[in-house]
Scaffold this active site. Structure first.
Site, PDB file in Angstrom:
ATOM      1  N   SER A  44       0.805  -1.219   0.000  1.00  0.00           N
ATOM      2  CA  SER A  44       0.000   0.000   0.000  1.00  0.00           C
ATOM      3  C   SER A  44       0.838   1.269   0.000  1.00  0.00           C
ATOM      4  O   SER A  44       0.334   2.330  -0.362  1.00  0.00           O
ATOM      5  CB  SER A  44      -0.934   0.016   1.214  1.00  0.00           C
ATOM      6  OG  SER A  44      -0.185  -0.131   2.403  1.00  0.00           O
ATOM      7  N   ASP A 344      -3.646   7.865   8.236  1.00  0.00           N
ATOM      8  CA  ASP A 344      -4.682   7.003   8.826  1.00  0.00           C
ATOM      9  C   ASP A 344      -4.135   6.054   9.891  1.00  0.00           C
ATOM     10  O   ASP A 344      -4.743   5.047  10.192  1.00  0.00           O
ATOM     11  CB  ASP A 344      -5.372   6.190   7.716  1.00  0.00           C
ATOM     12  CG  ASP A 344      -4.395   5.305   6.959  1.00  0.00           C
ATOM     13  OD1 ASP A 344      -3.217   5.235   7.356  1.00  0.00           O
ATOM     14  OD2 ASP A 344      -4.807   4.683   5.963  1.00  0.00           O
ATOM     15  N   HIS A 347      -0.596   4.749   7.079  1.00  0.00           N
ATOM     16  CA  HIS A 347      -0.041   5.319   5.851  1.00  0.00           C
ATOM     17  C   HIS A 347       0.284   6.804   6.010  1.00  0.00           C
ATOM     18  O   HIS A 347      -0.407   7.512   6.737  1.00  0.00           O
ATOM     19  CB  HIS A 347      -1.034   5.121   4.706  1.00  0.00           C
ATOM     20  CG  HIS A 347      -1.426   3.682   4.534  1.00  0.00           C
ATOM     21  ND1 HIS A 347      -2.598   3.170   5.046  1.00  0.00           N
ATOM     22  CD2 HIS A 347      -0.778   2.657   3.951  1.00  0.00           C
ATOM     23  CE1 HIS A 347      -2.655   1.869   4.773  1.00  0.00           C
ATOM     24  NE2 HIS A 347      -1.562   1.532   4.122  1.00  0.00           N
TER      25      HIS A 347
END
Ligand SMILES: *[C@@H]1O[C@H](CO)[C@@H](O)[C@H](O)[C@H]1NC(C)=O
Ligand SMILES: *[C@@H]1O[C@H](CO)[C@@H](O)[C@H](O)[C@H]1NC(C)=O
Length: 376
Positions: A44, A344, A347
């Protein structure tokens, strides 16, 4: 003549050879490898829409700062891979798994959220799968390219395909391994994770060899970040006594990440020695991220462990969701994402990614200390 000879010329004369022997045309005086494409492998940290296309799209406010809508990135805006594309004057990478609105002329992104190097982690798209996706991508697009009439054809499918000759001139980037550690921390002990590192890295080593066999010659390899500084990990691990370092990060986790990086660097040196026709740049993203976290206030950010979106305090609420518990609303995003390092809890934010990219792309955290545009 191959790339090792070309690089030798760079070293000797401070400029690159011009197209006589089929090398990329390089403008004298402009330090540039002129990469025609980027192929990225990762998780991610560099997913530009893969996992979102494969499963379910992300919710707002993901994307709010830069794109104005969720863009498939776990972020309010851009990721380091977006700044890499910008720096190399290439368009942002389409995710290989995205079937809509894609353009692969200048590369493709195989990174997906949750991916690890070894199979059996959070995501089905481990590095081995990303490799077979790339190999299939290369052979199918090359076959299609040969069949289709020129770019001017209508519909202009061909202009969305990579030029087959560009695969050997492209930049191949890696940012993967964080989930191997995270999954290990969650399911085994710190010591077991440490012992698993050689096995994880031998898989990465094999992947690079596979790409090399496919013609890849220039590699830009990010090491893994200070996983123990992610707010998510601090929230779950701070209760253990003596667990936090002077900056408030989970020390045993960061020590494992540093050991991973030490062995990764060794592997990169081995690759460099074993594949002299290729160029490898090892990028110390760990130190760049740690520098940001330890100087957050001076750099204009709020407390580095305050995150903008979602919640892990008592109630786990993903960014983009809300919950009302006894009349209190949980999960409202912050009003100033650009002052947050963490978007978040897991990230980094657009502004943190920009800060990190500005420092790593000019080579100041690289071995050898070359900028990304000169990394061939
Ligand atoms: C909601 O409030 C009630 C009454 O104060 C309390 O017993 C209950 O534990 C609370 N629920 C949650 C999920 O916090
Ligand atoms: C890279 O950029 C950073 C931030 O702008 C700067 O501090 C550093 O000196 C630069 N390093 C090089 C080698 O240009």
């Amino acid at each position: 003549m191959d790339y090792s000879v070309a690089r030798l010329c760079c070293v000797l004369f401070g400029l690159t050879v011009v197209g006589l022997v089929g090398l990329p045309q390089v403008v004298l005086g402009r330090r540039s490898c002129n990469f025609p494409a980027i192929y990225n492998f990762g998780d991610s940290n560099s997913d530009t829409g893969g996992i979102s296309a494969a499963f379910a799209s992300l919710h707002p406010p993901n994307g709010e700062t830069f794109f104005g809508h969720p863009s498939g990135r776990f972020c309010d805006g851009r990721l380091i891979i977006d700044f890499i594309a910008e720096e190399l004057k290439l368009p942002r990478l389409s995710a290989y798994l995205d079937s809509l609105g894609m353009n692969f002329r200048h590369g493709a992104n195989f990174a997906t959220g949750g991916s690890s190097i070894l199979p059996g982690g959070y995501s089905p798209f481990d590095l081995g799968i990303q490799m077979s996706q790339f190999i299939q991508f290369k052979s199918r697009t090359s076959a299609l390219y040969a069949q289709l009439t020129p770019d001017e054809s209508i519909p202009p499918f061909k202009s969305f395909l990579p030029r087959p000759k560009d695969f050997s001139k492209a930049l191949y980037t890696f940012d993967i391994g964080q989930n191997d550690l995270a999954y290990g921390f969650q399911h085994t002990t710190i010591e077991q994770v440490r012992l698993s590192i050689p096995n994880i890295l031998s898989q990465l080593f094999q992947a690079v060899h596979q790409l090399y066999k496919e013609g890849a010659r220039v590699f830009w390899v990010h090491n893994t970040g200070p996983i123990g500084c992610l707010p998510y990990n601090i929230i779950y691990d701070r209760s253990k006594p003596g667990n936090l370092d002077q900056n408030g990060c989970v020390k045993p986790q960061n020590e494992v990440a540093q050991e991973f990086n030490r062995q990764l660097k060794e592997k990169v040196l081995q690759l460099r020695a074993g594949l002299p026709a290729a160029a490898f740049t090892y990028v110390d993203v760990y130190s760049a991220k740690y520098a940001l976290i330890s100087s957050a206030k001076n750099e204009g950010f709020v407390d580095p462990f305050e995150f903008c979106c979602g919640s892990y305090y008592g109630y786990h609420i993903d960014c983009g969701k809300k919950a009302i518990i006894n009349g209190t609303v949980y999960g409202n995003p912050c009003h100033n994402p650009s002052m947050h390092i963490s978007w978040d809890g897991i990230h980094y934010s657009d502004s943190a990614n920009l800060w990190i990219a500005t420092r790593i792309l000019n080579g100041s955290f690289s071995d050898p200390p070359v900028s990304i545009g000169d990394s061939c």
